[in-house]
Design a protein around this motif. Sequence first.
Motif, PDB file in Angstrom:
ATOM      1  N   ARG A 209       0.932  -1.321   0.028  1.00 41.77           N
ATOM      2  CA  ARG A 209      -0.006  -0.006  -0.093  1.00 41.77           C
ATOM      3  C   ARG A 209       0.791   1.303   0.028  1.00 41.77           C
ATOM      4  O   ARG A 209       0.623   2.145  -0.723  1.00 41.77           O
ATOM      5  N   GLU A 210       1.974   1.160   0.612  1.00 39.66           N
ATOM      6  CA  GLU A 210       2.948   2.434   0.816  1.00 39.66           C
ATOM      7  C   GLU A 210       3.521   2.616  -0.617  1.00 39.66           C
ATOM      8  O   GLU A 210       3.507   3.832  -1.042  1.00 39.66           O
ATOM      9  N   LEU A 211       3.925   1.500  -1.110  1.00 39.46           N
ATOM     10  CA  LEU A 211       4.275   1.566  -2.536  1.00 39.46           C
ATOM     11  C   LEU A 211       3.423   2.175  -3.171  1.00 39.46           C
ATOM     12  O   LEU A 211       3.810   3.161  -4.452  1.00 39.46           O
ATOM     13  N   THR A 212       2.215   1.694  -3.517  1.00 35.63           N
ATOM     14  CA  THR A 212       1.085   2.365  -4.311  1.00 35.63           C
ATOM     15  C   THR A 212       0.965   3.920  -3.975  1.00 35.63           C
ATOM     16  O   THR A 212       0.749   4.748  -5.053  1.00 35.63           O
ATOM     17  N   VAL A 213       0.876   4.421  -2.690  1.00 31.38           N
ATOM     18  CA  VAL A 213       0.522   5.690  -2.338  1.00 31.38           C
ATOM     19  C   VAL A 213       1.891   6.583  -2.795  1.00 31.38           C
ATOM     20  O   VAL A 213       1.871   7.667  -3.475  1.00 31.38           O
ATOM     21  N   LEU A 214       3.197   5.988  -2.784  1.00 33.10           N
ATOM     22  CA  LEU A 214       4.236   6.583  -3.105  1.00 33.10           C
ATOM     23  C   LEU A 214       4.375   6.799  -4.487  1.00 33.10           C
ATOM     24  O   LEU A 214       4.695   7.806  -5.321  1.00 33.10           O
ATOM     25  N   GLY A 215       3.614   5.936  -5.595  1.00 31.99           N
ATOM     26  CA  GLY A 215       3.772   5.937  -6.861  1.00 31.99           C
ATOM     27  C   GLY A 215       2.605   6.875  -7.228  1.00 31.99           C
ATOM     28  O   GLY A 215       3.044   7.508  -8.351  1.00 31.99           O
ATOM     29  N   LEU A 216       1.716   7.041  -6.775  1.00 28.66           N
ATOM     30  CA  LEU A 216       0.643   8.105  -6.991  1.00 28.66           C
ATOM     31  C   LEU A 216       1.233   9.662  -6.615  1.00 28.66           C
ATOM     32  O   LEU A 216       1.122  10.467  -7.466  1.00 28.66           O
ATOM     33  N   LEU A 217       1.949   9.405  -5.531  1.00 28.96           N
ATOM     34  CA  LEU A 217       2.627  10.842  -5.103  1.00 28.96           C
ATOM     35  C   LEU A 217       3.620  11.102  -6.091  1.00 28.96           C
ATOM     36  O   LEU A 217       3.547  12.619  -6.385  1.00 28.96           O
ATOM     37  N   ALA A 218       4.493  10.330  -6.757  1.00 26.03           N
ATOM     38  CA  ALA A 218       5.266  10.602  -7.888  1.00 26.03           C
ATOM     39  C   ALA A 218       4.769  11.112  -9.073  1.00 26.03           C
ATOM     40  O   ALA A 218       5.228  11.791  -9.849  1.00 26.03           O
ATOM     41  N   GLU A 219       3.386  10.702  -9.298  1.00 24.11           N
ATOM     42  CA  GLU A 219       2.670  11.314 -10.404  1.00 24.11           C
ATOM     43  C   GLU A 219       1.989  12.831 -10.212  1.00 24.11           C
ATOM     44  O   GLU A 219       1.359  13.171 -11.276  1.00 24.11           O
ATOM     45  N   GLY A 220       2.421  13.250  -8.920  1.00 28.57           N
ATOM     46  CA  GLY A 220       1.852  14.454  -8.736  1.00 28.57           C
ATOM     47  C   GLY A 220       0.615  14.754  -8.241  1.00 28.57           C
ATOM     48  O   GLY A 220      -0.045  15.789  -7.862  1.00 28.57           O
ATOM     49  N   LEU A 221      -0.056  13.450  -7.864  1.00 25.11           N
ATOM     50  CA  LEU A 221      -1.359  13.699  -7.276  1.00 25.11           C
ATOM     51  C   LEU A 221      -1.348  14.138  -5.538  1.00 25.11           C
ATOM     52  O   LEU A 221      -0.466  14.129  -5.010  1.00 25.11           O
ATOM     53  N   THR A 222      -2.225  14.941  -5.363  1.00 25.25           N
ATOM     54  CA  THR A 222      -2.353  15.476  -3.803  1.00 25.25           C
ATOM     55  C   THR A 222      -3.021  14.160  -2.979  1.00 25.25           C
ATOM     56  O   THR A 222      -3.361  13.127  -3.432  1.00 25.25           O
ATOM     57  N   VAL A 237      -4.326   8.634   3.788  1.00 26.74           N
ATOM     58  CA  VAL A 237      -3.217   8.943   2.773  1.00 26.74           C
ATOM     59  C   VAL A 237      -1.874   9.643   3.732  1.00 26.74           C
ATOM     60  O   VAL A 237      -0.852   9.012   3.525  1.00 26.74           O
ATOM     61  N   ASN A 238      -2.348  10.536   4.497  1.00 23.36           N
ATOM     62  CA  ASN A 238      -1.248  11.241   5.002  1.00 23.36           C
ATOM     63  C   ASN A 238      -0.617  10.314   6.015  1.00 23.36           C
ATOM     64  O   ASN A 238       0.700  10.332   6.405  1.00 23.36           O
ATOM     65  N   ARG A 239      -1.253   9.211   6.636  1.00 20.26           N
ATOM     66  CA  ARG A 239      -0.744   8.230   7.620  1.00 20.26           C
ATOM     67  C   ARG A 239       0.060   7.358   6.975  1.00 20.26           C
ATOM     68  O   ARG A 239       1.169   7.084   7.331  1.00 20.26           O
ATOM     69  N   HIS A 240      -0.195   6.829   5.693  1.00 16.17           N
ATOM     70  CA  HIS A 240       0.717   6.248   4.883  1.00 16.17           C
ATOM     71  C   HIS A 240       1.992   6.919   4.669  1.00 16.17           C
ATOM     72  O   HIS A 240       3.199   6.514   4.464  1.00 16.17           O
ATOM     73  N   LEU A 241       1.840   8.286   4.012  1.00 17.44           N
ATOM     74  CA  LEU A 241       2.946   9.230   3.522  1.00 17.44           C
ATOM     75  C   LEU A 241       3.979   9.372   4.879  1.00 17.44           C
ATOM     76  O   LEU A 241       5.076   9.356   4.816  1.00 17.44           O
ATOM     77  N   GLU A 242       3.318   9.457   6.008  1.00 27.17           N
ATOM     78  CA  GLU A 242       4.302   9.346   7.140  1.00 27.17           C
ATOM     79  C   GLU A 242       5.085   8.354   7.336  1.00 27.17           C
ATOM     80  O   GLU A 242       6.389   8.491   7.590  1.00 27.17           O
ATOM     81  N   LYS A 243       4.687   7.173   7.203  1.00 20.25           N
ATOM     82  CA  LYS A 243       5.505   5.887   7.305  1.00 20.25           C
ATOM     83  C   LYS A 243       6.352   5.717   6.117  1.00 20.25           C
ATOM     84  O   LYS A 243       7.495   5.444   6.139  1.00 20.25           O
ATOM     85  N   VAL A 244       5.921   6.354   4.896  1.00 21.38           N
ATOM     86  CA  VAL A 244       6.892   6.471   3.816  1.00 21.38           C
ATOM     87  C   VAL A 244       8.341   7.415   3.781  1.00 21.38           C
ATOM     88  O   VAL A 244       9.287   7.118   3.704  1.00 21.38           O
TER      89      VAL A 244
END
Length: 267
Positions: A209-222, A237-244
């Motif tokens: 799930r963290e890889l998925t969120v990171l991939g979308l973050l790299a695509e420029g999504l908020t 999402v922000n909880r996942h990002l904190e772990k990333v």
Amino acid sequence: MSGLHARDYERMLDLVMAVLEHDDPESLWHLMAGHLQEALGCDTVIFAGIRVAERDGYAQGWAPHSMGPDVSEVIRRRVQQRHPLIAYMEAAGSSPVSVTQICDTWRNSSWYSEARRDYGTTHQLGVPLLGVPGELRAVSLGRRGDFTEHEVAFTARVQPLLLRVDRHVRELHRLRAAVADAAGATPPSGLLTAPAGGPSPPRHDLTPRELTVLGLLAEGLTAAGIGRRLTISPHTVNRHLEKVYRKLGTNNRVSAVLAAKRAGIVR
């Protein structure tokens, strides 16, 4: 529409929580099938895709365990035979429907005889999942005995969730394919392997799930955009990002994406 009961809404909540807490696209439909079987007393749950132009189809099915690869051949045969549920979707039918509602001769048909012989089911309920260009997608539920008005109403309430799960699974597959391509076939665990002759990259131990969120973050999504794509809240999402950030040794979105690109996790 038949009124729903408190237990129906509890089952819907169980479905939502199952999706939010599960991040493996390979088994998410199996998990959903188990919930649908329990809620509707089904003997079979089949997730089918029909390629309209090619007049071909494929499926994954559970009854309650995997029904094996032969079920895809059954779907292909149904496409050629123009099964009533397929004809219903081709005519832009979008609401859940029992096959007896759209086929007066169901009990005298070869579809009925085959389903009863192969799976012990006598009735089917189709739940269209629209939104894929050039392809019809649906959940087909089979059991002994017809579906009640109340059960069709329950399925109509669950339909939007099934549609979003379908999109969610396809998005997870797309992102994992992109990550694997960028990282040179990164192992599913998210741990990078060292390239031949090169230094060993850091082990980030990112979850799927963290890889998925990171991939979308790299695509420029908020965070809000990622939440809409994955059908989760921006807070989650922000909880996942904190772990990333913690695992990458960064503290903001830009540095996390840069670190992930340097490590070959994302493009």
